[in-house]
Design a protein around this motif. Structure first.
Motif, PDB file in Angstrom:
ATOM      1  N   ALA A   1     -15.584   0.456  -8.757  1.00 33.42           N
ATOM      2  CA  ALA A   1     -16.224   1.303  -7.745  1.00 33.42           C
ATOM      3  C   ALA A   1     -16.364   0.565  -6.419  1.00 33.42           C
ATOM      4  N   ARG A   2     -16.514  -0.757  -6.471  1.00 41.47           N
ATOM      5  CA  ARG A   2     -16.655  -1.538  -5.240  1.00 41.47           C
ATOM      6  C   ARG A   2     -15.367  -1.492  -4.413  1.00 41.47           C
ATOM      7  N   ALA A   3     -14.231  -1.632  -5.088  1.00 42.15           N
ATOM      8  CA  ALA A   3     -12.956  -1.546  -4.374  1.00 42.15           C
ATOM      9  C   ALA A   3     -12.732  -0.138  -3.848  1.00 42.15           C
ATOM     10  N   HIS A   4     -13.071   0.849  -4.639  1.00 44.24           N
ATOM     11  CA  HIS A   4     -12.915   2.246  -4.225  1.00 44.24           C
ATOM     12  C   HIS A   4     -13.725   2.524  -2.963  1.00 44.24           C
ATOM     13  N   ALA A   5     -14.956   2.032  -2.918  1.00 41.26           N
ATOM     14  CA  ALA A   5     -15.827   2.293  -1.779  1.00 41.26           C
ATOM     15  C   ALA A   5     -15.342   1.592  -0.514  1.00 41.26           C
ATOM     16  N   ALA A   6     -14.630   0.488  -0.682  1.00 37.20           N
ATOM     17  CA  ALA A   6     -14.204  -0.312   0.469  1.00 37.20           C
ATOM     18  C   ALA A   6     -12.898   0.156   1.088  1.00 37.20           C
ATOM     19  N   LEU A   7     -12.184   1.048   0.404  1.00 39.65           N
ATOM     20  CA  LEU A   7     -10.832   1.392   0.843  1.00 39.65           C
ATOM     21  C   LEU A   7     -10.686   2.862   1.221  1.00 39.65           C
ATOM     22  N   PRO A   8      -9.927   3.147   2.267  1.00 41.70           N
ATOM     23  CA  PRO A   8      -9.674   4.531   2.657  1.00 41.70           C
ATOM     24  C   PRO A   8      -8.681   5.185   1.691  1.00 41.70           C
ATOM     25  N   PRO A   9      -8.448   6.490   1.802  1.00 39.98           N
ATOM     26  CA  PRO A   9      -7.446   7.146   0.967  1.00 39.98           C
ATOM     27  C   PRO A   9      -6.073   6.504   1.156  1.00 39.98           C
ATOM     28  N   PHE A  10      -5.267   6.510   0.109  1.00 37.01           N
ATOM     29  CA  PHE A  10      -3.894   6.000   0.212  1.00 37.01           C
ATOM     30  C   PHE A  10      -2.939   6.996  -0.417  1.00 37.01           C
ATOM     31  N   ALA A  11      -1.688   6.887  -0.035  1.00 41.42           N
ATOM     32  CA  ALA A  11      -0.647   7.751  -0.591  1.00 41.42           C
ATOM     33  C   ALA A  11       0.075   7.004  -1.711  1.00 41.42           C
ATOM     34  N   TRP A  12       0.659   7.764  -2.607  1.00 37.09           N
ATOM     35  CA  TRP A  12       1.458   7.177  -3.692  1.00 37.09           C
ATOM     36  C   TRP A  12       2.838   6.852  -3.138  1.00 37.09           C
ATOM     37  N   ARG A  13       3.288   5.629  -3.346  1.00 40.16           N
ATOM     38  CA  ARG A  13       4.541   5.167  -2.742  1.00 40.16           C
ATOM     39  C   ARG A  13       5.737   5.532  -3.621  1.00 40.16           C
ATOM     40  N   LEU A  14       6.137   6.791  -3.586  1.00 37.25           N
ATOM     41  CA  LEU A  14       7.260   7.238  -4.416  1.00 37.25           C
ATOM     42  C   LEU A  14       8.585   6.889  -3.740  1.00 37.25           C
ATOM     43  N   ARG A  15       9.507   6.348  -4.531  1.00 40.56           N
ATOM     44  CA  ARG A  15      10.827   5.946  -4.038  1.00 40.56           C
ATOM     45  C   ARG A  15      11.912   6.655  -4.823  1.00 40.56           C
ATOM     46  N   PRO A  16      13.144   6.725  -4.273  1.00 41.31           N
ATOM     47  CA  PRO A  16      14.251   7.295  -5.035  1.00 41.31           C
ATOM     48  C   PRO A  16      14.471   6.523  -6.330  1.00 41.31           C
ATOM     49  N   GLY A  17      14.836   7.236  -7.391  1.00 37.24           N
ATOM     50  CA  GLY A  17      15.038   6.594  -8.683  1.00 37.24           C
ATOM     51  C   GLY A  17      16.498   6.504  -9.064  1.00 37.24           C
ATOM     52  N   GLY A  18      16.783   6.678 -10.346  1.00 37.93           N
ATOM     53  CA  GLY A  18      18.144   6.577 -10.831  1.00 37.93           C
ATOM     54  C   GLY A  18      18.682   5.157 -10.733  1.00 37.93           C
ATOM     55  N   PHE A  19      19.999   5.039 -10.804  1.00 34.91           N
ATOM     56  CA  PHE A  19      20.619   3.717 -10.733  1.00 34.91           C
ATOM     57  C   PHE A  19      20.271   3.006  -9.433  1.00 34.91           C
ATOM     58  N   GLU A  20      20.355   3.736  -8.333  1.00 33.93           N
ATOM     59  CA  GLU A  20      20.075   3.116  -7.036  1.00 33.93           C
ATOM     60  C   GLU A  20      18.654   2.563  -6.983  1.00 33.93           C
ATOM     61  N   GLY A  21      17.693   3.329  -7.493  1.00 33.10           N
ATOM     62  CA  GLY A  21      16.310   2.893  -7.451  1.00 33.10           C
ATOM     63  C   GLY A  21      16.051   1.661  -8.291  1.00 33.10           C
ATOM     64  N   LEU A  22      16.622   1.625  -9.500  1.00 31.54           N
ATOM     65  CA  LEU A  22      16.401   0.475 -10.383  1.00 31.54           C
ATOM     66  C   LEU A  22      17.104  -0.764  -9.844  1.00 31.54           C
ATOM     67  N   PHE A  23      18.336  -0.591  -9.366  1.00 34.78           N
ATOM     68  CA  PHE A  23      19.080  -1.714  -8.809  1.00 34.78           C
ATOM     69  C   PHE A  23      18.364  -2.274  -7.582  1.00 34.78           C
ATOM     70  N   ARG A  24      17.828  -1.387  -6.757  1.00 34.86           N
ATOM     71  CA  ARG A  24      17.129  -1.859  -5.559  1.00 34.86           C
ATOM     72  C   ARG A  24      15.903  -2.689  -5.929  1.00 34.86           C
ATOM     73  N   MET A  25      15.206  -2.315  -6.987  1.00 32.56           N
ATOM     74  CA  MET A  25      14.057  -3.106  -7.416  1.00 32.56           C
ATOM     75  C   MET A  25      14.470  -4.510  -7.819  1.00 32.56           C
ATOM     76  N   ILE A  26      15.622  -4.638  -8.449  1.00 31.37           N
ATOM     77  CA  ILE A  26      16.135  -5.962  -8.813  1.00 31.37           C
ATOM     78  C   ILE A  26      16.476  -6.744  -7.548  1.00 31.37           C
ATOM     79  N   VAL A  27      17.151  -6.096  -6.615  1.00 33.71           N
ATOM     80  CA  VAL A  27      17.582  -6.747  -5.375  1.00 33.71           C
ATOM     81  C   VAL A  27      16.388  -7.279  -4.586  1.00 33.71           C
ATOM     82  N   GLU A  28      15.301  -6.517  -4.569  1.00 33.09           N
ATOM     83  CA  GLU A  28      14.173  -6.851  -3.710  1.00 33.09           C
ATOM     84  C   GLU A  28      13.219  -7.889  -4.309  1.00 33.09           C
ATOM     85  N   GLN A  29      13.429  -8.252  -5.544  1.00 34.33           N
ATOM     86  CA  GLN A  29      12.503  -9.188  -6.184  1.00 34.33           C
ATOM     87  C   GLN A  29      12.662 -10.602  -5.642  1.00 34.33           C
TER      88      GLN A  29
END
Length: 212
Positions: A25-53
């Motif tokens: 609750a302490r973190a919730h009270a300290a932070l404004p609303p946020f959006a869910w960071r949805l990204r494209p999926g499929g092969f491109e999405g999974l490969f990009r996650m590997i690339v960006e690590q």
């Protein structure tokens, strides 16, 4: 096509988490609303996650632009049409080039259908993804969160989440991966929202905008 949880759904989940866990609750009270960071999926999405690590945000963006320009279209077939040496010329390490080929082969050979993961529950989807060489549990879980919008997945191996959890509970050291998963069980069925909340808190503390 997966969809991200709505602002109203995120607000309701945060309220439920705060009511269930006074520490969160302490973190919730300290932070404004946020959006869910949805990204494209499929092969491109999974490969990009590997690339960006394990590279900076700027380096990841630069490498991904080179990969996209080099392949023309990021598909399993286009990747497999290029020799590993060519993939490395796009800025990929040898390991990431190999992992990209492993994911592409799994898709082309029918060992996985990334577009059909939505039919599996979270645990089963993680098992399918981690059966691919180069795809660890953290990658599988973050893929399900960011590319499929799953709201009850918690990547317990994430060091930023572990650091925020240490602040949350007043611990002297980050919890182990196993301990992080156990701690997060209390946040089901909103573990993914809790992860977003903790990431937001971690970033705010690092920027000097909130206290740990």
């Amino acid at each position: 096509m997966p969809s991200a949880p709505s602002p109203d759904a995120l607000h309701a989940a945060r309220e439920a988490l705060a009511a269930a866990d006074p520490a969160l609750a302490r973190a919730h009270a300290a932070l404004p609303p946020f959006a869910w960071r949805l990204r494209p999926g499929g092969f491109e999405g999974l490969f990009r996650m590997i690339v960006e690590q394990q590279v900076s945000v700027a380096a990841a963006a630069s490498i991904w632009r080179r990969v996209g320009a080099g392949l023309g279209e990021v598909t399993p077939e286009r990747l497999l049409a290029h020799a590993p040496e060519t993939l490395r010329s796009f800025g990929l390490s040898g390991q990431k080039a190999r992992y990209g080929r492993e994911i592409a082969l799994a898709q082309v050979e029918g060992r996985i259908d990334l577009n059909a993961l939505a039919h599996l529950d979270d645990d089963a989807a993680v098992q399918v993804l981690t059966a691919i060489k180069g795809v660890g549990r953290w990658t599988a879980e973050t893929y399900l969160m960011f590319c499929e919008g799953r709201v009850d997945v918690f990547p317990g191996g994430d060091v930023a989440l572990q650091a925020a959890m240490a602040w949350l509970d007043g611990l002297e050291a980050r919890p182990t991966e196993k301990a992080a998963y156990v701690r997060a069980e209390a946040w089901s069925p909103h573990r993914g929202v809790a992860a977003h909340l903790l990431w937001a808190w971690y970033g705010a503390v690092k920027r000097g905008e909130a206290a740990a």
